[in-house]
Design an enzyme around this catalytic site. Structure first.
Site, PDB file in Angstrom:
ATOM      1  N   LYS A   1      37.485  84.991   8.036  1.00 10.13           N
ATOM      2  CA  LYS A   1      38.799  84.384   8.264  1.00 10.13           C
ATOM      3  C   LYS A   1      39.763  84.813   7.164  1.00 10.13           C
ATOM      4  O   LYS A   1      39.420  84.792   5.974  1.00 10.13           O
ATOM      5  CB  LYS A   1      38.663  82.858   8.298  1.00 10.13           C
ATOM      6  CG  LYS A   1      39.923  82.127   8.730  1.00 10.13           C
ATOM      7  CD  LYS A   1      39.655  80.629   8.856  1.00 10.13           C
ATOM      8  CE  LYS A   1      40.889  79.892   9.372  1.00 10.13           C
ATOM      9  NZ  LYS A   1      40.645  78.440   9.483  1.00 10.13           N
TER      10      LYS A   1
ATOM     11  N   GLU B   1      33.150  77.990  16.115  1.00  9.08           N
ATOM     12  CA  GLU B   1      33.336  78.104  14.661  1.00  9.08           C
ATOM     13  C   GLU B   1      32.276  77.294  13.919  1.00  9.08           C
ATOM     14  O   GLU B   1      31.962  76.166  14.293  1.00  9.08           O
ATOM     15  CB  GLU B   1      34.735  77.590  14.300  1.00  9.08           C
ATOM     16  CG  GLU B   1      35.038  77.585  12.812  1.00  9.08           C
ATOM     17  CD  GLU B   1      36.329  76.858  12.482  1.00  9.08           C
ATOM     18  OE1 GLU B   1      36.806  76.989  11.340  1.00  9.08           O
ATOM     19  OE2 GLU B   1      36.857  76.148  13.366  1.00  9.08           O
TER      20      GLU B   1
ATOM     21  N   CYS C   1      39.749  79.592  14.330  1.00  6.71           N
ATOM     22  CA  CYS C   1      40.464  78.315  14.372  1.00  6.71           C
ATOM     23  C   CYS C   1      41.966  78.519  14.474  1.00  6.71           C
ATOM     24  O   CYS C   1      42.451  79.206  15.362  1.00  6.71           O
ATOM     25  CB  CYS C   1      40.085  77.476  13.147  1.00  6.71           C
ATOM     26  SG  CYS C   1      40.631  75.758  13.242  1.00  6.71           S
TER      27      CYS C   1
END
Length: 533
Positions: free
Chosen positions: A354, A290, A407
Site C-alpha cells: 500500500k 485486505e 482499502c
C-alpha cells in the site's frame, strides 16, 4: 419561490446557523445508501440564498466582508460532513477501552476541519457574487477548486466529494470517463444551485436552461454509452474465473488471540475450496480481502502448506496480508499493508504494498510528538505501517496485469497513474468491517465504481464484510455479495474489456471547466457592478 427565497435570505441568528447546518446535512441523502440525488438541489439552493444574505457590517475590511460567507459555507460543510461521516466513530468502538475518548474527534472534529474547505469555497464565490447565473458559476468554480484541494492537501481526503451525489446509478456515471469526478463536481454544483435563480428571478431563464441542458447531456451521454452502439473494446483473453471470498470476520476477533486467528484462516480456506455453484467451472483466481491472513505469512510455512493443499496446481490466490521487512541488526522491522499473489504450490510469486496510508489508522503523523499525548494508531502495529515508494502492477502467470489498490486508496482519482495504462483491471482489497452496518461501506463502494468508469478498467473488489463485487468498466455490477453476507461468488472476466481512453486527460478538462465557470462569473460580476453604479 420568491417568498421562500426572501425568508431564507433574511434569516439571522440561531435560525440561520441551524438552517445552514441542515442544508448541508440534507445533501447527504444524495449519497449511498439513500442515493436520492435530488436532495442536492435543496442543499445548494438554500446555500445560494444563505450566501445572498451573508452581508457584512458597513465599513468592514476585505476579509471582514468575506467572513459571513465563510461562516455560512463552514456551517453548511459541518452539517454535510457530520451527516456523511459520523460512521467513522464506529471504528473507534472496536477497541472502545483504548479509543472511545477520540469519538468526538472523529464525529465532530474531522468534519469541523473538512468544513473549512467549504467555508473557503463560499468566501471565494462571494468575491465574484452577482444577482444572476454568475453566482451559480462562481459557487461551482470555487467548490470544484476546493474539492480538488481537499483531495491532495495534507495527504488528501476526498471522501463524499459533491460530484458523487450526481452519480447514483451507472447511467449517471459515464461522464466521469471524460471529465472525472472533479469535473462532474464543478458542473454538478452549477446544476444543483440553479433552482435558486427561480427565487430571485435574475438570470433565471438562461441559468435554469443551461443547468437543464447540462443535466440532460449528463444523463443522455450515459444512456448512449450503455444502450447505444457499443465501442470497440479490448477483451481480456481466456476469461479466467474469479472467486471473491467474503468471510465476514468480526474485526474484534481478528485482533484477538492466536486461536481465533487460526480459525479465521481456516474459514477462508474452506470458502476457497467449496465446489462451484450450479456446476460451474472451478475458479482460476481466488481473492481474499485486505489483511485476510491474520499473521505474518512468511513466518509460517505451515500456513503456506495449507494454502498449497487447498489450491489446485493451476489456481492462484490473491490475498491481503501484513508484510514484514527486516531492516538489519539494531533497526526495527518495517511493516507493510500488502497484497500477496500465491500459486498452487504455496509460493509467493508476487506482492504489492500500500502506498497511501490512512493517517491515525495506519500511521501517526508527527509520531514522536503525538506519542507523548498518548495518541496511537487504531491498527496495532509497532511503529505503524510503512508506505511503499511506488505502486507496482501484479502480473499473474496467465499474463493478466492488475493495478493494486488497498482499502481507501481507491477513493483518490489522482492515484490512477503510473502503469495503469498497461493494466487489464483494477484490484481493490478492503476491510470495511471496521465500520459495521453504516453508510460507510456503501459510500466506499460507489467511489470504487467511479474509478472503474474514470479509468475504463474493470474492477475486482473484495471486502471482508462487503461490498465485494466484479464491476465492469462502465461501473455496472456483474456479480457480487451484499454487505455482511458470508460466502463467495464466482464469475468470469469474459466481456470485461477495457474502454478506450477519451484521448484527452480528464484533469485538463477539469481545469477547462473551472476556467469557463470563472469566466461566466466574471462577466456576470462586471455587469452586476455596472448595473449598480
Amino acid at each position: 419561490m420568491e417568498r421562500l427565497a426572501d425568508r431564507v435570505i433574511l434569516t439571522w441568528g440561531f435560525k440561520r446557523v441551524l438552517l445552514a447546518i441542515l442544508a448541508g446535512a440534507v445533501g447527504v441523502l444524495a449519497l449511498p445508501p439513500v442515493s436520492f440525488f435530488a436532495a442536492m438541489f435543496v442543499s445548494f439552493t438554500l446555500l445560494v440564498w444563505l450566501i445572498d444574505g451573508a452581508a457584512a457590517a458597513p465599513g468592514s475590511s476585505f476579509l471582514g466582508r468575506l467572513w459571513p460567507a465563510f461562516a455560512t459555507g463552514w456551517l453548511f460543510g459541518f452539517g454535510y460532513f457530520v451527516a456523511g461521516l459520523w460512521w467513522l466513530g464506529h471504528a473507534l468502538l472496536i477497541d472502545s477501552d483504548e479509543f472511545a475518548w477520540a469519538l468526538p474527534l472523529a464525529v465532530f472534529g474531522l468534519p469541523a476541519v473538512l468544513a473549512v474547505f467549504y467555508g473557503i469555497a463560499a468566501a471565494l464565490a462571494r468575491i465574484l457574487w452577482s444577482d444572476g447565473m454568475g453566482r451559480s458559476a462562481a459557487l461551482a468554480a470555487s467548490f470544484g477548486l476546493m474539492e480538488w484541494l481537499r483531495s491532495v492537501l495534507f495527504t488528501g481526503f476526498p471522501w463524499n466529494t459533491i460530484g458523487y451525489g450526481m452519480t447514483p446509478v451507472p447511467v449517471m456515471m459515464q461522464s466521469a470517463h471524460i471529465v472525472g469526478i472533479m469535473g462532474i463536481t464543478a458542473l454538478s454544483v452549477f446544476v444543483f444551485a440553479s433552482p435558486a435563480l427561480l427565487g430571485t428571478r435574475q438570470g433565471a431563464r438562461l441559468g435554469v436552461s443551461l443547468a437543464a441542458l447540462l443535466f440532460v447531456a449528463h444523463v443522455g451521454y450515459g444512456a448512449y454509452v450503455l444502450y447505444g452502439p457499443q465501442p470497440v473494446s479490448t477483451p481480456v483473453e481466456k476469461g479466467p474465473v474469479v472467486r471473491l471470498v467474503q468471510p465476514m470476520i468480526d474485526q474484534a476477533a481478528k485482533m484477538d488471540s492466536d486461536g481465533d486467528r487460526a480459525a479465521i484462516f481456516e474459514k477462508q480456506l474452506k470458502l476457497s475450496a467449496e465446489s462451484p455453484k450450479d456446476g460451474g467451472r472451478k475458479p482460476d483466481i481466488i481473492v481474499w480481502p485486505e489483511t485476510a491472513i491474520p499473521f505474518i505469512l512468511t513466518d509460517s510455512q505451515d500456513a503456506l502448506t495449507r494454502i498449497a493443499d487447498t489450491l489446485d496446481d493451476n489456481q492462484i490466490l490473491i490475498a491481503g496480508a501484513v508484510r514484514v521487512e527486516d531492516m538489519g541488526p539494531g533497526n526495527p522491522p518495517r511493516y507493510y499493508n500488502s497484497i500477496y499473489v500465491i500459486d498452487g504450490r504455496g509460493q509467493i510469486i508476487g506482492a504489492a504494498d500500500k502506498v497511501h496510508l490512512v493517517p491515525f489508522g495506519e500511521y501517526v503523523p508527527f509520531e514522536n510528538i503525538l506519542d507523548e499525548f498518548g495518541i496511537q494508531n487504531v491498527v496495532e502495529m509497532p511503529g505503524g505501517f510503512s508506505p511503499a515508494a511506488t505502486r507496482q502492477l501484479l502480473t499473474l502467470p496467465n499474463g493478466l496485469k492488475l493495478y493494486p489498490l488497498v482499502c481507501y486508496e481507491i477513493i483518490f482519482p489522482d492515484e490512477m497513474t503510473g502503469d495503469i495504462g498497461a493494466a487489464n483491471a483494477i484490484i481493490n482489497l478492503t476491510n470495511d468491517a471496521w465500520f459495521g452496518t453504516t453508510p460507510g461501506p456503501y459510500q466506499h463502494f460507489q467511489q470504487a465504481r467511479l474509478r472503474a468508469v474514470e479509468t475504463g478498467l474493470p474492477l475486482i473488489r473484495d471486502g471482508n464484510s462487503g461490498i465485494s463485487a466484479l464491476v465492469n468498466a462502465r461501473g455496472e455490477v456483474v456479480a457480487g455479495l451484499s454487505l455482511n453476507e458470508i460466502g463467495f461468488v464466482d464469475t468470469t472476466l469474459d466481456g470485461f474489456g477495457k474502454v478506450p481512453s477519451s484521448g484527452f486527460p480528464r484533469q485538463r478538462y477539469f481545469w477547462l471547466i473551472l476556467l469557463l465557470l470563472i469566466a461566466i462569473a466574471l462577466v456576470s460580476r462586471v455587469g452586476f457592478v455596472f448595473k449598480r453604479n
